[in-house]
Design an enzyme around this catalytic site. Structure first.
Site, PDB file in Angstrom:
ATOM      1  N   ASP A 124       0.836  -1.201   0.000  1.00  0.00           N
ATOM      2  CA  ASP A 124       0.000   0.000   0.000  1.00  0.00           C
ATOM      3  C   ASP A 124       0.883   1.269   0.000  1.00  0.00           C
ATOM      4  O   ASP A 124       1.978   1.266   0.567  1.00  0.00           O
ATOM      5  CB  ASP A 124      -0.850  -0.060   1.282  1.00  0.00           C
ATOM      6  CG  ASP A 124      -2.086   0.806   1.205  1.00  0.00           C
ATOM      7  OD1 ASP A 124      -2.425   1.272   0.116  1.00  0.00           O
ATOM      8  OD2 ASP A 124      -2.717   0.999   2.271  1.00  0.00           O
ATOM      9  N   ASP A 134       2.120   5.774  -4.967  1.00  0.00           N
ATOM     10  CA  ASP A 134       1.342   6.932  -4.528  1.00  0.00           C
ATOM     11  C   ASP A 134       2.081   8.225  -4.883  1.00  0.00           C
ATOM     12  O   ASP A 134       2.945   8.696  -4.159  1.00  0.00           O
ATOM     13  CB  ASP A 134       1.111   6.849  -3.011  1.00  0.00           C
ATOM     14  CG  ASP A 134       0.245   7.999  -2.509  1.00  0.00           C
ATOM     15  OD1 ASP A 134       0.012   8.963  -3.273  1.00  0.00           O
ATOM     16  OD2 ASP A 134      -0.185   7.941  -1.348  1.00  0.00           O
ATOM     17  N   GLU A 140      -2.522   6.653  -8.174  1.00  0.00           N
ATOM     18  CA  GLU A 140      -3.368   7.600  -7.425  1.00  0.00           C
ATOM     19  C   GLU A 140      -3.263   8.990  -8.026  1.00  0.00           C
ATOM     20  O   GLU A 140      -2.169   9.447  -8.357  1.00  0.00           O
ATOM     21  CB  GLU A 140      -2.885   7.697  -5.977  1.00  0.00           C
ATOM     22  CG  GLU A 140      -2.815   6.379  -5.274  1.00  0.00           C
ATOM     23  CD  GLU A 140      -3.127   6.509  -3.794  1.00  0.00           C
ATOM     24  OE1 GLU A 140      -3.091   5.492  -3.119  1.00  0.00           O
ATOM     25  OE2 GLU A 140      -3.413   7.629  -3.309  1.00  0.00           O
ATOM     26  N   HIS A 143      -7.959  10.169   4.206  1.00  0.00           N
ATOM     27  CA  HIS A 143      -7.288   9.221   5.104  1.00  0.00           C
ATOM     28  C   HIS A 143      -7.497   9.665   6.541  1.00  0.00           C
ATOM     29  O   HIS A 143      -7.232  10.820   6.880  1.00  0.00           O
ATOM     30  CB  HIS A 143      -5.781   9.179   4.818  1.00  0.00           C
ATOM     31  CG  HIS A 143      -5.421   8.288   3.668  1.00  0.00           C
ATOM     32  ND1 HIS A 143      -4.526   8.651   2.705  1.00  0.00           N
ATOM     33  CD2 HIS A 143      -5.834   7.039   3.341  1.00  0.00           C
ATOM     34  CE1 HIS A 143      -4.401   7.671   1.833  1.00  0.00           C
ATOM     35  NE2 HIS A 143      -5.186   6.682   2.187  1.00  0.00           N
ATOM     36  N   GLY A 149      -9.211   5.645   2.261  1.00  0.00           N
ATOM     37  CA  GLY A 149      -9.764   6.454   3.346  1.00  0.00           C
ATOM     38  C   GLY A 149     -11.150   6.001   3.750  1.00  0.00           C
ATOM     39  O   GLY A 149     -12.037   6.826   3.993  1.00  0.00           O
TER      40      GLY A 149
HETATM   41  O1  G3H Z   1      -4.583   2.822   2.393  1.00  0.00           O
HETATM   42  C1  G3H Z   1      -5.173   2.894   3.493  1.00  0.00           C
HETATM   43  C2  G3H Z   1      -6.539   3.382   3.553  1.00  0.00           C
HETATM   44  O2  G3H Z   1      -6.821   4.281   2.552  1.00  0.00           O
HETATM   45  C3  G3H Z   1      -7.070   3.622   4.907  1.00  0.00           C
HETATM   46  O3  G3H Z   1      -7.794   4.792   5.142  1.00  0.00           O
HETATM   47  O4  G3H Z   1      -7.346   5.009   7.570  1.00  0.00           O
HETATM   48  O5  G3H Z   1      -9.134   6.334   6.472  1.00  0.00           O
HETATM   49  O6  G3H Z   1      -9.412   3.896   6.786  1.00  0.00           O
HETATM   50  P1  G3H Z   1      -8.455   5.023   6.568  1.00  0.00           P
HETATM   51 ZN    ZN Z   2      -4.988   4.732   1.397  1.00  0.00          ZN
END
Ligand code: G3H
Ligand code: ZN
Length: 286
Positions: free
Chosen positions: A81, A103, A135, A184, A214
């Site tokens: 990720d 990213d 992204e 996020h 997010g």
């Molecule tokens: O890549 C990780 C996610 O986009 C997590 O987002 O922390 O808002 O759930 P979040």
């Molecule tokens: Zn993310």
């Protein structure tokens, strides 16, 4: 037989459901995610950010996920990720990740395209089954409880469909992560609503699978509309971290003399599993 990830994404696209992507920092959370997915018989993706894979160990994280896939003959996959450099993407591909994300959301679009393209080329020549996500549109960086909308995130910075077409065409990515009102982290006063019309417009423009980052703080209703409008994968991290932190505090408070880690952690695994279970039900209309 476990199919490759591309097939599960195609199925999600056809069924108008989304695959859950959950970030982990350790073995306990991996079990939470796996147990929840397995009891619903749904494919699932484990995400490890740069920090998470540095903590677990990149090759160790890959080995853990693959061990579950092999032992249980189960569709569980691992994604590197939010990788911020080509080098980190290359290391993740070399270590055997099923999917990687470059990213470049904070870079100027030309530079973002150039770097993302490099990642796609490396993935294709290494193993055509590896998926690459790109992204466009900044949505903040921290998966934690936050006071307000991160700086640089606004309606104006949401991804525009014209840029999205160019980005997807030039990079040849497999999955696209736009900025559509998602952020996020969990905003204390509440996260913004998703821009469903923008999701539809981007989907119409790019015609490839869309990933919603997010996911924490987004309402079930917004998730369902977003998925009906073309989202095929949803990322959740902060809500798992909060469930982990709260249940760990409680476990230690309630059993101050307990010293056995697996006994301390048992309710924590269950608390995180409950969050994953709920999200998977929402993403799959269960
Ligand atoms: O890549 C990780 C996610 O986009 C997590 O987002 O922390 O808002 O759930 P979040
Ligand atoms: Zn993310």
């Amino acid at each position: 037989m476990v199919k490759n990830l591309r097939e599960y994404i195609k199925e999600a696209e056809q069924n108008k459901t989304a695959i859950g992507h959950f970030n982990i920092s350790n073995l306990e959370i991996l079990w939470s995610v796996f147990n929840a997915a397995r009891s619903l018989e749904l494919p699932v993706i484990i995400g490890v950010s740069e920090g998470e894979r540095d903590f677990i160990g990149l090759r160790q994280a890959v080995a853990l996920v693959k061990s579950l896939r092999e032992e249980y003959n189960y569709p569980i996959f691992i994604n590197a990720d939010h990788s911020y450099s080509f080098e980190r993407v290359r290391a993740a591909i070399d270590a055997g990740c099923d999917m990687v994300i470059f990213d470049g959301a904070e870079l100027p679009i030309d530079k973002n395209i150039e770097e993302t393209k490099k990642c796609v080329e490396y993935a294709r020549k290494t193993n055509p089954d590896i998926l690459v996500e790109g992204e466009l549109g900044f949505i903040g960086k921290s998966s934690k409880l936050i006071e307000e909308l991160p700086k640089g995130v606004s309606l104006e910075t949401q991804t525009n469909p014209t840029d999205a077409i160019r980005f997807v065409k030039e990079t040849e990515i497999d999955l696209f992560a736009p900025s559509v009102g998602n952020v996020h982290g969990l905003i204390k006063s509440g996260n913004p609503n998703l821009n469903i019309e923008r999701i539809k417009a981007i989907k119409d423009a790019v015609k490839i699978p869309l990933v919603l980052h997010g996911g924490s703080g987004i309402s079930d209703k917004d998730f369902q509309e977003a998925i009906a409008s073309g989202i095929e994968m949803v990322h959740i991290s902060t809500e798992l971290r909060l469930a982990y932190q709260n249940s760990l505090k409680l476990s230690l408070q309630e059993n101050p003399d307990e010293t056995t880690p697996y006994k301390i952690m048992k309710p924590v695994v269950l608390a995180v599993e409950k969050v994953v279970d709920h999200k998977l039900r929402v993403f799959n209309k269960i």
